[in-house]
Design an enzyme around this catalytic site. Sequence first.
Site, PDB file in Angstrom:
ATOM      1  N   LEU A  47      29.548  32.244  42.496  1.00  0.00           N
ATOM      2  CA  LEU A  47      30.464  33.160  42.854  1.00  0.00           C
ATOM      3  C   LEU A  47      31.822  32.943  42.624  1.00  0.00           C
ATOM      4  CD1 LEU A  47      30.926  35.962  44.478  1.00  0.00           C
ATOM      5  CD2 LEU A  47      30.545  34.536  46.558  1.00  0.00           C
ATOM      6  N   ILE A  48      32.219  33.941  41.712  1.00  0.00           N
ATOM      7  CA  ILE A  48      33.775  33.762  41.672  1.00  0.00           C
ATOM      8  C   ILE A  48      34.831  35.078  41.846  1.00  0.00           C
ATOM      9  CG2 ILE A  48      33.418  34.278  39.083  1.00  0.00           C
ATOM     10  CD1 ILE A  48      36.019  32.693  38.585  1.00  0.00           C
TER      11      ILE A  48
ATOM     12  N   GLY B 183      38.240  37.353  42.005  1.00  0.00           N
ATOM     13  CA  GLY B 183      39.694  37.717  41.374  1.00  0.00           C
ATOM     14  C   GLY B 183      39.375  37.584  39.695  1.00  0.00           C
TER      15      GLY B 183
ATOM     16  N   SER C 286      39.624  40.323  37.353  1.00  0.00           N
ATOM     17  CA  SER C 286      39.809  41.436  36.520  1.00  0.00           C
ATOM     18  C   SER C 286      40.811  41.182  35.770  1.00  0.00           C
ATOM     19  CB  SER C 286      40.453  42.457  37.425  1.00  0.00           C
ATOM     20  OG  SER C 286      41.877  41.963  38.118  1.00  0.00           O
ATOM     21  N   SER C 287      41.288  39.912  35.640  1.00  0.00           N
ATOM     22  CA  SER C 287      42.240  39.512  34.399  1.00  0.00           C
ATOM     23  C   SER C 287      42.598  38.062  34.437  1.00  0.00           C
ATOM     24  CB  SER C 287      43.608  40.320  34.418  1.00  0.00           C
ATOM     25  OG  SER C 287      44.504  40.074  35.713  1.00  0.00           O
TER      26      SER C 287
ATOM     27  N   GLY D  75      40.943  34.045  36.048  1.00  0.00           N
ATOM     28  CA  GLY D  75      39.839  34.399  36.801  1.00  0.00           C
ATOM     29  C   GLY D  75      38.756  35.067  35.878  1.00  0.00           C
TER      30      GLY D  75
ATOM     31  N   SER E 282      47.526  26.288  43.162  1.00  0.00           N
ATOM     32  CA  SER E 282      48.810  26.624  42.342  1.00  0.00           C
ATOM     33  C   SER E 282      49.659  25.285  42.394  1.00  0.00           C
ATOM     34  CB  SER E 282      49.709  27.778  43.026  1.00  0.00           C
ATOM     35  OG  SER E 282      50.992  27.719  42.321  1.00  0.00           O
TER      36      SER E 282
ATOM     37  N   TYR F  45      54.592  32.158  49.784  1.00  0.00           N
ATOM     38  CA  TYR F  45      53.468  32.246  48.818  1.00  0.00           C
ATOM     39  C   TYR F  45      53.024  30.966  48.816  1.00  0.00           C
ATOM     40  CZ  TYR F  45      50.830  31.334  44.434  1.00  0.00           C
ATOM     41  OH  TYR F  45      50.040  30.849  43.311  1.00  0.00           O
TER      42      TYR F  45
END
Length: 275
Positions: free
Chosen positions: A6-7, A9, A11-12, A15, A138, A151
């Site tokens: 299961l992953i 994010g 859409s681009s 990910g 990150s 962030y």
Amino acid sequence: MTDVALITGTSSGMGLHAAVELARRGMHVVATLRDVGRAAPLRDAAAAAGVEVDVRALDVVDHDAAARLVAEIEAEFGRIDVLVNNAGLGAVGTAEQLSMEQIQDQLDVNYLAPVNLTKLVLPGMRERGGGRILTVTSVGGAVGQPFADAYCGAKFAVEGFMQSLAVVAERFGLRVSVMEPAAVASAFVANAVLPESSGPYAALLDAYIVRTSGAFANAQAPESAGAAIADAVLADEYRFRWQSSEGATAFVGASLADTDGSRVLGFTRPWIAAG
């Protein structure tokens, strides 16, 4: 028996490519995104690679929807072998410029969402005596950076959570890790929240944006970062901390060895100096 991943994010960016790469390497990949109407690039990339991905809708900040999805996958396939927490949200602004709502949004997406999904998959993984949880953080999860207060704060938080969990989960056969990319060419920057007014911070923020734009102009390709995620998920060796590139490794390493904090402040001060 095919492992189920299961992953979030997908859409681009990395990910999307991580989902395709995990499918190419033989996993059944449940790839989620907030709006399945935006899944065409993911489906096209999967088709180009000769694989299929199982596309499903999930807004990661909707914890009830996440619980329903995990239950649905476990009922359908009997298990979730791999969770990749990849969905993320960026924000640019220093403390005074940020509203508490913006700070909460950072915590909701970058910290609480992966914590919730991790909690949801843990019982099944623990009962089966195996599973892998990889959270894409990150370099900002190890290096505090100017105008990234909220962030980096959320990314530091999720790394602390996962590192604390790792040794307990390991006793039940689970591997909990983080992946720390540096700049990756994607829509992430375009989607980042910017302050409405720079005020007294205008010159500093302008210098930061110039520096950051340069970093992203030379960013790691999302295909490469996606492959690094797949490598970490499928690696025979266990490591808690992974980076997606040599540059990211050097950057993170500078902070982890910085016992008095002077090294990080020394190399981030010039980021907000004009000229």
